[in-house]
Design an enzyme around this catalytic site. Structure first.
Site, mmCIF file in Angstrom:
data_model
loop_
_atom_site.group_PDB
_atom_site.id
_atom_site.type_symbol
_atom_site.label_atom_id
_atom_site.label_comp_id
_atom_site.label_asym_id
_atom_site.label_seq_id
_atom_site.Cartn_x
_atom_site.Cartn_y
_atom_site.Cartn_z
ATOM 1 N N GLU A 1 0.239 7.459 11.734
ATOM 2 C CA GLU A 1 -1.168 7.067 11.913
ATOM 3 C C GLU A 1 -1.981 8.052 12.747
ATOM 4 O OE1 GLU A 1 -0.230 3.250 13.508
ATOM 5 O OE2 GLU A 1 -0.606 2.209 11.610
ATOM 6 N N HIS B 1 0.862 -1.189 0.000
ATOM 7 C CA HIS B 1 0.000 0.000 0.000
ATOM 8 C C HIS B 1 0.897 1.237 0.000
ATOM 9 C CE1 HIS B 1 -4.223 -0.846 -0.105
ATOM 10 N NE2 HIS B 1 -4.056 -1.883 0.694
ATOM 11 N N TYR C 1 -7.840 9.697 -17.175
ATOM 12 C CA TYR C 1 -8.519 10.338 -16.049
ATOM 13 C C TYR C 1 -8.726 11.814 -16.346
ATOM 14 C CZ TYR C 1 -7.230 6.191 -13.288
ATOM 15 O OH TYR C 1 -7.085 4.923 -12.820
ATOM 16 N N HIS D 1 11.113 2.246 -27.925
ATOM 17 C CA HIS D 1 11.730 0.972 -28.270
ATOM 18 C C HIS D 1 11.970 0.903 -29.773
ATOM 19 C CE1 HIS D 1 11.235 -0.595 -24.246
ATOM 20 N NE2 HIS D 1 9.971 -0.230 -24.280
ATOM 21 N N ASP E 1 -4.721 2.043 1.964
ATOM 22 C CA ASP E 1 -5.083 1.315 3.191
ATOM 23 C C ASP E 1 -5.659 2.289 4.223
ATOM 24 O OD1 ASP E 1 -2.539 2.506 3.226
ATOM 25 O OD2 ASP E 1 -1.773 1.156 4.768
#
Ligand code: ZN
Ligand code: ZN
Length: 462
Positions: free
Chosen positions: A441, A157, A365, A309, A162
Site C-alpha cells: 500500500e 479485487h 477492446y 468442445h 480497489d
C-alpha cells in the site's frame, strides 16, 4: 491483468489469461527503447502546485489506505459496484463536486471546476472485482461472494481496481483542496465493468464499461481535452512508474468457430465427416496465421484457442465441434487482416474435408496506444513525480484495457504503478488476477501524486 517482467530484458512470461486486462509483457525491442527515449528523459520542473499536492497527499495517506482496505474487503463484480459507487459518490459530493451516478449502470462521474479558466482533463479509475477466491492473509481479505454468469462465485479485487478507486478518491480530495488555483476543470471518471460485466458475455451487440460510459457522454459536457489512467502491477517494485510511447497494451478480440461434420460410428469414420479432426486442423492452421502470415517485424500478435468442445462418447464421431479463442494485436491493420485470415483459414480447412465452419469474430477492446507527442509532453511530469531511478520503460503488455476507448476520444496516457514490496523477487510475485495478488500500500501515494500532478501540469500548459 498481468504477468510479470522484472528488469526490462530479463524475463518473458507469456500467459494469456481468459480474463482481460493486464497481461504479460512482450520483449521490448530497440525500437521501443528509442521511442521511450524520444523525449530525452526530460524531467518537468516543479509546478506552482506540486509541493502542495505532495503535502496534501501525505496528509490524507491514512485515509487513502483505509478506503482501499474497505473497498478490498467489499469487492463487487462488473456492473454490480453499488456499494463502491455510493462510497465514491458520497465522497465526491462531500468535496463539493457536481456528481452523476448510474452512468453505464454503476459508474460515477464528478466534475471539479477550477477557479480559473482552462481546459478539461479527465482522470479515470475502474471499480470492478473478479470471480476469484482470495488467498492473501490480510485482516481485510475478501470473504465476498457474488454471481458470475449465473453461477455463485467468490469475489476478490485480484486486479487491484480497489487501489485505483481509492487513489482516484484521494486525488479528488487533493485537487479539490486547491480548487481555486486550478486553471481548468477536472473530471473524475469511476467506471464499472472493466473486466466485463458479471451478468452477460460479449456477443458483439452489447457494450459495457468504458465504451458504455462514452456512449452515455462521459467525454462530453464539458468536452474532455486529455485523459489519464493507471494500473497497478505486480511486475514492478512498489512506487515505481512505467510507461511507453505508442502501442502499450494489446487489442483483445474474441472468436468462435463452429465446425459441422457428419455423425457416424467411431469404427467407420469414412461414413461420416469428423469435426474433431477438422477442428484440430483448424487449431493448427490458426497458429500459422501468426507464425507464417503476419508481419511480426511490425508488431507481435497472438491467437489462442481457449476452448474446444466436441463429442460425448469414445466410439462416436460427433456431428459438431465448437471452439472459442482470443486474438491480441497492437496494430489496427494487422488486426483486421488477422480477423479475415481466421475466417478464411477455418472455412477453407473445413471445406477441404467436406465439413463446414461458421466463424464469428467480435472486437472487444482496442489496443492501448499512448500518442507519442502527448506522451512526450506528459512523460516529464511522471519522471518528476517518480524521482530518479524510480521510472522506466514499460515493456509491451499482451493483455488489454478498455482505457483504449477513452484514448479514441481525446489524447490519453496510460501508465503502470508497481505494487510489489521492495526486495521481493519480482519473478515470483503473484500476478494480477491471481488469488495471491498482493499490493504494497505504500505505493499508492505515488499513484495519487502522479494523477494529481498530471492533471495540474496538463491544465497549466499553454
Ligand atoms: Zn484485470
Ligand atoms: Zn485491471
Amino acid at each position: 491483468m498481468n504477468i510479470s517482467s522484472t528488469k526490462k530484458y530479463k524475463q518473458l512470461r507469456l500467459s494469456i489469461a481468459a480474463a482481460l486486462c493486464l497481461g504479460s509483457p512482450l520483449l521490448p525491442g530497440t525500437a521501443a527503447a528509442v521511442a521511450a527515449g524520444s523525449d530525452a528523459q526530460k524531467v518537468a520542473p516543479p509546478s506552482a502546485l506540486s509541493a502542495k499536492i505532495d503535502s496534501k497527499a501525505r496528509e490524507i495517506e491514512s485515509k487513502l489506505i483505509a478506503w482501499r482496505r474497505d473497498i478490498h474487503e467489499h469487492p463487487e463484480l462488473g456492473n454490480q459496484e453499488k456499494r463502491t459507487a455510493k462510497l465514491v459518490a458520497d465522497h465526491l459530493r462531500s468535496l463539493g463536486m457536481d456528481v452523476k451516478t448510474g452512468v453505464a449502470v454503476t459508474g460515477v462521474v464528478g466534475v471539479l471546476k477550477g477557479g480559473k479558466p482552462g481546459p478539461v482533463v479527465a482522470l479515470r479509475a475502474d471499480m470492478d472485482a473478479l470471480p476469484v477466491k482470495e488467498q492473501v492473509d490480510v485482516p481485510f481479505a475478501s470473504k465476498a461472494t457474488g454471481t458470475f454468469l449465473g453461477k455463485p462465485v467468490d469475489v476478490m479485487h485480484a486486479c487491484g481496481h480497489d487501489t485505483h478507486t481509492a487513489m482516484l478518491m484521494a486525488t479528488a480530495e487533493v485537487l479539490a483542496s486547491m480548487k481555486d488555483e486550478l486553471p481548468g476543470t477536472v473530471k473524475f471518471i469511476f467506471q464499472p465493468a472493466e473486466e466485463t460485466p458479471a451478468d452477460f458475455e460479449p456477443d458483439g451487440t452489447n457494450t459495457w464499461g468504458a465504451k458504455q460510459m462514452i456512449a452515455e457522454g462521459v467525454m462530453d459536457n464539458p468536452k474532455v481535452d486529455a485523459v489519464f489512467g493507471l494500473h497497478v502491477s505486480s511486475s514492478y517494485e512498489a512506487g515505481k512508474l512505467y510507461w511507453r510511447s505508442g502501442p502499450a497494451m494489446a487489442a483483445a478480440d474474441q472468436f468462435w468457430v463452429d465446425v459441422k461434420g457428419r455423425q457416424t460410428h467411431g469404427a467407420r469414420p469414412w461414413q461420416g465427416v469428423d469435426p474433431i479432426v477438422v477442428g484440430s486442423q483448424i487449431v493448427m492452421g490458426l497458429q500459422t496465421i501468426i507464425s507464417r502470415q503476419s508481419n511480426l517485424a511490425l508488431e507481435p500478435a497472438v491467437i489462442t484457442v481457449g476452448t474446444f468442445h466436441a463429442g460425448n462418447r469414445m466410439n462416436i464421431v460427433p456431428e459438431d465441434a465448437a471452439m472459442t479463442g482470443t486474438v491480441r494485436t497492437y496494430d489496427e491493420g494487422m488486426k483486421k487482416d488477422i480477423h479475415q485470415r481466421i475466417k478464411h483459414t477455418a472455412e477453407s480447412i473445413a471445406t477441404s474435408a467436406n465439413a463446414s465452419a461458421k466463424v464469428k469474430v467480435v472486437e472487444l477492446y482496442n489496443a492501448v496506444v499512448n500518442p507519442p507527442d502527448f506522451t512526450e509532453k506528459m512523460g516529464p511530469t511522471l519522471r518528476r513525480v517518480a524521482g530518479e531511478g524510480n521510472y522506466d520503460l514499460q515493456p509491451k503488455s499482451s493483455a488489454s484495457e478498455d482505457f483504449s476507448f477513452y484514448q479514441q476520444k481525446a489524447p490519453g496516457m496510460f501508465f503502470y504503478l508497481g505494487v510489489t514490496p521492495k526486495g521481493k523477487d519480482l519473478s515470483k510475485a503473484a500476478p494480477n488476477h491471481s488469488p495471491h495478488f498482493y499490493v504494497d500500500e505504500s505505493a499508492m501515494i505515488t499513484g495519487v501524486r502522479a494523477m494529481s500532478n498530471l492533471a495540474v501540469d496538463f491544465l497549466s500548459m499553454k
